[in-house]
Design a protein around this motif. Structure first.
Motif, short mmCIF file in Angstrom:
data_model
loop_
_atom_site.label_atom_id
_atom_site.label_comp_id
_atom_site.label_asym_id
_atom_site.label_seq_id
_atom_site.Cartn_x
_atom_site.Cartn_y
_atom_site.Cartn_z
N ASP A 116 23.15 36.67 66.87
CA ASP A 116 24.00 36.39 65.73
C ASP A 116 25.17 35.56 66.24
N ALA A 123 32.26 37.93 58.39
CA ALA A 123 32.72 37.20 59.57
C ALA A 123 32.67 35.73 59.26
N GLU A 124 33.45 34.97 59.98
CA GLU A 124 33.48 33.53 59.81
C GLU A 124 32.23 32.94 60.46
N PRO A 125 31.47 32.12 59.75
CA PRO A 125 30.25 31.57 60.34
C PRO A 125 30.51 30.26 61.07
N HIS A 178 33.80 40.99 72.46
CA HIS A 178 33.34 40.02 71.45
C HIS A 178 32.95 38.71 72.09
N ARG A 225 29.22 34.43 65.40
CA ARG A 225 30.42 34.65 64.60
C ARG A 225 31.56 33.80 65.15
N ASN A 226 32.13 33.03 64.24
CA ASN A 226 33.15 32.05 64.62
C ASN A 226 34.51 32.73 64.70
N GLU A 227 34.62 33.66 65.63
CA GLU A 227 35.83 34.47 65.77
C GLU A 227 36.29 34.45 67.21
N ILE A 264 25.21 35.26 60.64
CA ILE A 264 26.16 36.24 61.17
C ILE A 264 25.51 37.62 61.23
N TYR A 290 25.13 32.52 54.11
CA TYR A 290 25.21 33.56 55.12
C TYR A 290 25.67 34.86 54.50
#
Length: 489
Positions: free
Chosen positions: A251, A210-212, A261, A253-255, A228, A205
């Motif tokens: 997309d 960003a954390e996937p 967001h 993002r593991n946030e 991401i 990625y």
RNA sequence: GAGCCGCUAGCUCAGGCGGUAGAGCAUCUGACUUUUAAUCAGAGGGUCCGGGGUUCGAGUCCCCGGCGGCUCACCA
């Protein structure tokens, strides 16, 4: 929960089986010919000819030998009138089995009541759908005030169908979302852009920090990621000779989740050869204007009580200048230690005391809240912008901007870095810092740069956030049909 | 991940200092032939988010958990 445990549902199920026992199919396969409610209304009363329509029963007012009901479809609402002296006994009996929320087909003639309301005097009716589950009843009085509106956000987000049925504002918002996205496509297609689809499931990625989300492809026994960003694939297409490309897609993002967001969100990315970040400013301005028109908005948009003037050109504000002006300190020239102490003094967490992260946090702290009117923040520090071209006049900065409105970041764009040697050294250095990626860089992306990527401008635009602003939505969840929620127990 | 707030009938909400659970709408029964938040009379409807504790007694107080909202953190 079992349906029968709710007495309201149990009552409806009883009516449903009673209908079946009388030979009435409560879910017939076909709808008799009909006109949309809007068209029926347009006919007006007094012509005496028979008209047919169908929709959902939304209200019912009984008066002994007569019954009034409200029927609605997506085009409008019309009042129905049933008179026991004028309809067949079968129809009158059938009416007794119709509940609020059921869908029916009706035929009859139009007239105007004493109260002046256009009304369909029903002479024939069939049940189209028996609603087994009651929906909340919301009433609107003659002054337009809404009573007993459903306010539980959990119910509305979890059962979006209820929200859409009950809240015209929500329904309109999603219609506007569709129109905005159509307008964006029409604008780009008209300029000769081609729309493409790049992989969502990726073995590597990149394109953002960003954390996937991580998953596994069993066949290859390999870890995979949900993308991401689409950036690195779209740039390969630039190298491949697609000089105007875009993608609109999700997309991941593991946030964290907040007002702006969502872990799953819709992004537009477009790339244009022979252009640069200034060209992208013009694209952004035009996209905003076109989108506002699609949402039925003019040059002024009211967002959460504040009026935003959507009239290009939007002012350009250099990142470093804004940071220095709002903070009162020459923060960009601070040594990392001094910067960290300064940030800590403001109560900003400095766990990752890296200078780029601190600059970004300080910018968010001092500048972003004041960016209410549409504007471009330009010339970001190079440390924050690994994929952007360096500024020729000051190599510490890049040819990059982010677009803001109402304190919300809407877009990110730059003159794309196309020096393969410089890009490789930046990515390799970054990969060393970033343990998660274990030193891996995207060799296919670098291969494309080595082959030669034309000078280009690229723009990423948060579609959900654009829709938020144009539809006055307070939360990103209000513009995503099925936002992520924890599982219901 | 943290803090604060919330969770009572299908929906919207009341429930004082701990003492048998309430209203409106919706539902059901009855009345009513132009109503429209229809009206009038009556009835039914509750795992008070779950579990534990304190107490003679808990919707109410305490602890743990669930879900939601807001704020913060994370998100170049």
């Amino acid at each position: 929960m079992a349906l029968e445990r709710n007495p309201l549902i149990a009552g409806r199920l009883e009516k449903l089986s009673a209908l079946r026992e009388n030979g009435v199919d409560p879910f017939p396969p076909r709808t008799p010919p009909r006109l949309p409610v809007e068209q029926v209304r347009a006919m007006g009363s007094g012509h005496g000819s028979e008209v047919s329509t169908s929709g959902r029963v939304r209200a019912r007012r009984e008066h002994g030998k007569t019954v009034f009901a409200d029927l609605s479809d997506p085009t409008g609402r019309i009042q129905l009138y049933f008179n026991s002296r004028e309809v067949s006994p079968e129809l009158w009996r059938l009416l007794g089995h119709v509940d609020l929320g059921d869908m029916i087909w009706v035929t009859g003639t139009l007239f105007t009541t004493r109260m002046g309301e256009l009304t369909l005097a029903v002479s024939g009716m069939t049940i189209l759908v028996k609603a087994v589950r009651p929906m909340p009843v919301v009433k609107v009085d003659s002054s337009g005030e809404v009573h007993d509106a459903v306010s539980d956000p959990d119910l509305l987000y979890r059962h979006r169908c209820v929200d859409l049925l009950l809240n015209p504002v929500s329904r309109k918002r999603f219609e506007d979302r569709s129109r905005i996205i159509s307008a964006v496509r029409a604008y780009l297609d008209g300029l000769g852009f081609i729309e493409v689809e790049t992989p969502i499931l990726q073995q590597l990625y990149g394109g953002a920090s960003a954390e996937p989300f991580t998953t596994k492809y069993n066949f290859l026994d390999r870890e995979c990621y949900l993308r991401i960003a689409t950036e690195l694939y779209l740039k390969r297409l630039l190298a491949g000779g697609f000089h105007r490309v875009y993608e609109i897609g999700k997309d991941f993002r593991n946030e964290g989740v907040d007002r702006t967001h969502s872990p799953e969100f819709t992004q537009l990315e477009l790339y244009e050869a022979w252009s640069d970040y200034r060209g992208m400013m013009a694209r952004f301005e035009e996209l905003v204007v076109v989108s506002a028109e699609a949402a039925g908005k003019g040059g002024e948009v009211v967002y959460q009580g504040r009026t935003l003037r959507m009239e290009p050109p939007f002012p350009r504000i250099p990142f470093v200048d804004a940071l220095h002006e709002k903070s009162g300190e020459k923060l960009f020239d601070f040594e990392p230690d001094r910067l960290a102490r300064f940030a800590a003094g403001l109560g900003i967490p400095v766990e990752s005391a890296a200078r780029p992260a601190l600059l970004d946090k300080l910018f968010d702290h001092f500048v972003v809240p004041g960016l209410v009117q549409p504007c471009f923040v330009t010339d970001y520090p190079a440390e924050l912008s690994p994929l952007a071209k360096r500024n020729s006049s000051d190599p510490r900065l890049t040819e990059r901007f982010e677009a803001f409105m109402a304190g919300i970041e809407l877009a990110n764009a730059f003159s794309e870095q196309n020096d393969p040697l410089l890009q490789r050294s930046i990515l390799e250095a970054q990969a060393v810092e970033d343990g998660v990626r274990q030193g891996e860089v995207d060799e296919e992306f670098l291969y494309a740069l080595e082959l030669g990527m034309p000078p280009a401008g690229g723009l990423g635009l948060g579609v959900d956030r654009l829709v938020m602003i144009l539809t006055d939505a307070g939360s990103i969840r209000d513009v995503i049909l099925f936002p992520h929620l924890r599982r219901e127990k």
